[in-house]
Design a protein around this motif. Structure first.
Motif, PDB file in Angstrom:
ATOM      1  N   ALA A 154      10.503 -17.773  22.086  1.00  0.00           N
ATOM      2  CA  ALA A 154       9.545 -18.037  21.278  1.00  0.00           C
ATOM      3  C   ALA A 154       8.422 -17.408  21.760  1.00  0.00           C
ATOM      4  N   LYS A 155       7.917 -16.887  23.168  1.00  0.00           N
ATOM      5  CA  LYS A 155       6.783 -16.288  23.436  1.00  0.00           C
ATOM      6  C   LYS A 155       7.089 -14.783  23.815  1.00  0.00           C
ATOM      7  N   GLY A 156       8.178 -14.432  23.793  1.00  0.00           N
ATOM      8  CA  GLY A 156       8.580 -12.992  24.064  1.00  0.00           C
ATOM      9  C   GLY A 156       8.684 -11.893  23.170  1.00  0.00           C
ATOM     10  N   PHE A 157       8.382 -12.180  21.927  1.00  0.00           N
ATOM     11  CA  PHE A 157       8.308 -11.153  20.848  1.00  0.00           C
ATOM     12  C   PHE A 157       7.416  -9.996  21.229  1.00  0.00           C
ATOM     13  N   ASP A 158       7.874  -8.676  20.762  1.00  0.00           N
ATOM     14  CA  ASP A 158       6.896  -7.913  20.729  1.00  0.00           C
ATOM     15  C   ASP A 158       5.596  -8.167  19.982  1.00  0.00           C
ATOM     16  N   THR A 159       4.350  -7.880  20.540  1.00  0.00           N
ATOM     17  CA  THR A 159       2.981  -8.068  20.162  1.00  0.00           C
ATOM     18  C   THR A 159       2.629  -9.287  20.250  1.00  0.00           C
ATOM     19  N   PHE A 160       3.176 -10.496  20.787  1.00  0.00           N
ATOM     20  CA  PHE A 160       2.800 -11.796  21.120  1.00  0.00           C
ATOM     21  C   PHE A 160       1.982 -11.747  22.360  1.00  0.00           C
ATOM     22  N   ALA A 161       1.360 -10.962  22.878  1.00  0.00           N
ATOM     23  CA  ALA A 161       0.260 -11.091  24.158  1.00  0.00           C
ATOM     24  C   ALA A 161      -0.641  -9.952  23.707  1.00  0.00           C
ATOM     25  N   PRO A 162      -1.622 -10.173  22.735  1.00  0.00           N
ATOM     26  CA  PRO A 162      -2.977  -9.461  22.505  1.00  0.00           C
ATOM     27  C   PRO A 162      -3.790  -9.446  23.680  1.00  0.00           C
ATOM     28  N   ILE A 163      -4.119  -8.650  24.386  1.00  0.00           N
ATOM     29  CA  ILE A 163      -5.208  -8.588  25.280  1.00  0.00           C
ATOM     30  C   ILE A 163      -6.206  -7.613  25.059  1.00  0.00           C
ATOM     31  N   GLY A 164      -7.501  -8.015  25.670  1.00  0.00           N
ATOM     32  CA  GLY A 164      -8.814  -7.157  25.439  1.00  0.00           C
ATOM     33  C   GLY A 164      -9.902  -8.168  24.942  1.00  0.00           C
ATOM     34  N   PRO A 165     -10.864  -7.214  24.455  1.00  0.00           N
ATOM     35  CA  PRO A 165     -10.955  -5.627  24.502  1.00  0.00           C
ATOM     36  C   PRO A 165     -11.058  -5.006  25.588  1.00  0.00           C
ATOM     37  N   VAL A 166     -11.956  -5.787  26.562  1.00  0.00           N
ATOM     38  CA  VAL A 166     -12.606  -5.017  27.805  1.00  0.00           C
ATOM     39  C   VAL A 166     -11.848  -6.227  28.967  1.00  0.00           C
ATOM     40  N   ILE A 167     -11.996  -5.585  30.119  1.00  0.00           N
ATOM     41  CA  ILE A 167     -12.120  -6.488  31.442  1.00  0.00           C
ATOM     42  C   ILE A 167     -13.336  -6.616  32.002  1.00  0.00           C
ATOM     43  N   GLU A 168     -14.094  -7.805  32.075  1.00  0.00           N
ATOM     44  CA  GLU A 168     -15.249  -7.757  32.701  1.00  0.00           C
ATOM     45  C   GLU A 168     -15.093  -8.455  34.030  1.00  0.00           C
ATOM     46  N   THR A 169     -15.599  -7.588  34.951  1.00  0.00           N
ATOM     47  CA  THR A 169     -15.595  -7.671  36.459  1.00  0.00           C
ATOM     48  C   THR A 169     -16.852  -8.916  36.928  1.00  0.00           C
ATOM     49  N   ASP A 170     -17.631  -8.839  36.311  1.00  0.00           N
ATOM     50  CA  ASP A 170     -19.078  -9.702  36.705  1.00  0.00           C
ATOM     51  C   ASP A 170     -18.896 -11.198  35.961  1.00  0.00           C
ATOM     52  N   PHE A 171     -18.030 -11.923  36.145  1.00  0.00           N
ATOM     53  CA  PHE A 171     -17.851 -12.972  35.199  1.00  0.00           C
ATOM     54  C   PHE A 171     -17.484 -14.102  36.159  1.00  0.00           C
ATOM     55  N   ASP A 172     -17.982 -15.509  35.932  1.00  0.00           N
ATOM     56  CA  ASP A 172     -17.809 -16.641  36.192  1.00  0.00           C
ATOM     57  C   ASP A 172     -16.576 -17.483  35.537  1.00  0.00           C
ATOM     58  N   TRP A 173     -15.696 -17.449  35.930  1.00  0.00           N
ATOM     59  CA  TRP A 173     -14.579 -18.166  35.025  1.00  0.00           C
ATOM     60  C   TRP A 173     -14.747 -19.625  35.034  1.00  0.00           C
TER      61      TRP A 173
END
Length: 254
Positions: A154-173
């Motif tokens: 159910a979760k493993g199809f191609d394109t089923f995990a878009p990520i981005g647009p950037v990685i922010e390193t200065d971020f408080d989760w």
């Protein structure tokens, strides 16, 4: 800093977003790099997935209200699953609606990007192995999940995990606010402080099981408000301080 990957013609490039510009870098996000004098317009750049992870380790039912909306119990320990690297796509990438499914859901989430090889990390040291944070949309073929009773198909199809647009390193989760929009309409609006298992707890739990590598993604779970998409829909996952991840749902005709 906001790290990204983008296309320059047919070449894949790395860069740092600086206002309206991307400053190209040479080297590795996770090691040494040099900022060059080459720049691109950040607004018109064609972004790629900011990393190509060896694995995406995800946690299910990590928000109480999300568990309730699907009629599920809150797990006593983190319920994790893995998405394949082939599920990854990036900003503006198309998400294929599987031919074998009639019901696909969006799940906007905060994603942690691991910055160094690590194993058996204690929660007190967990943030030292984090490179940064990005947006992820954990698409799920909900009908197949119910049919199988498991997550892999159910979760493993191609394109089923878009990520981005950037990685922010200065971020408080702890201050992360995750919003998901479908065709411009707000569907999810949740904050990371409502997680059942927080980021350090997830890193401790997952690294006890498997070695985490630079660029690996930990998807921290989705807040309440998940719902279905149809072919032609545009879905945005927005996290203040990171940016907006936009993808369009298309028919999988291949």
């Amino acid at each position: 800093m906001k790290f990204c990957r983008f296309l320059d013609g047919l070449a894949e490039k790395k860069g740092i977003v600086d206002g309206d510009l991307i400053r190209e870098i040479e080297g590795s996000f996770f090691g040494e790099y040099v900022v060059t004098d080459r720049v691109r317009d950040a607004k018109t750049a064609q972004y790629l997935p900011p990393v190509y992870p060896s694995k995406l380790v995800c946690v299910a039912r990590n928000y109480t209200e999300h568990a309730k909306e699907l009629g599920n119990e809150v797990p006593e320990v983190p319920m994790i699953f893995i998405k394949p690297s082939t599920a990854v796509t990036g900003q503006g990438g198309e998400v294929f609606f599987p031919r074998t499914s009639q019901h696909v859901d969006y799940e906007g989430e905060l994603a942690v990007v691991i910055g160094q090889k690590c194993r058996k990390v204690k929660r007190e040291q967990a943030e030292s192995v984090i490179f940064g944070y990005t947006c992820i949309n954990d698409y799920t073929a909900r009908d197949l999940q119910k049919l199988d009773g498991k997550f892999a198909r159910a979760k493993g199809f191609d394109t089923f995990a878009p990520i981005g647009p950037v990685i922010e390193t200065d971020f408080d989760w702890r201050k992360a606010r995750i919003k998901t929009f479908v065709n411009g309409e707000l569907k999810q609006d949740g904050t990371a402080d409502l997680m059942i298992n927080d980021v350090p707890a997830l890193i401790e739990f997952m690294s006890e099981i498997m070695t985490l590598l630079p660029g690996d993604i930990i998807a921290t779970g989705t807040p309440a408000g998940v719902g279905s998409v149809k072919i032609g829909d545009t879905v945005d996952v927005e996290i203040d301080g990171i940016g907006k991840l936009t993808n369009r749902i298309v028919k999988d005709g291949k």
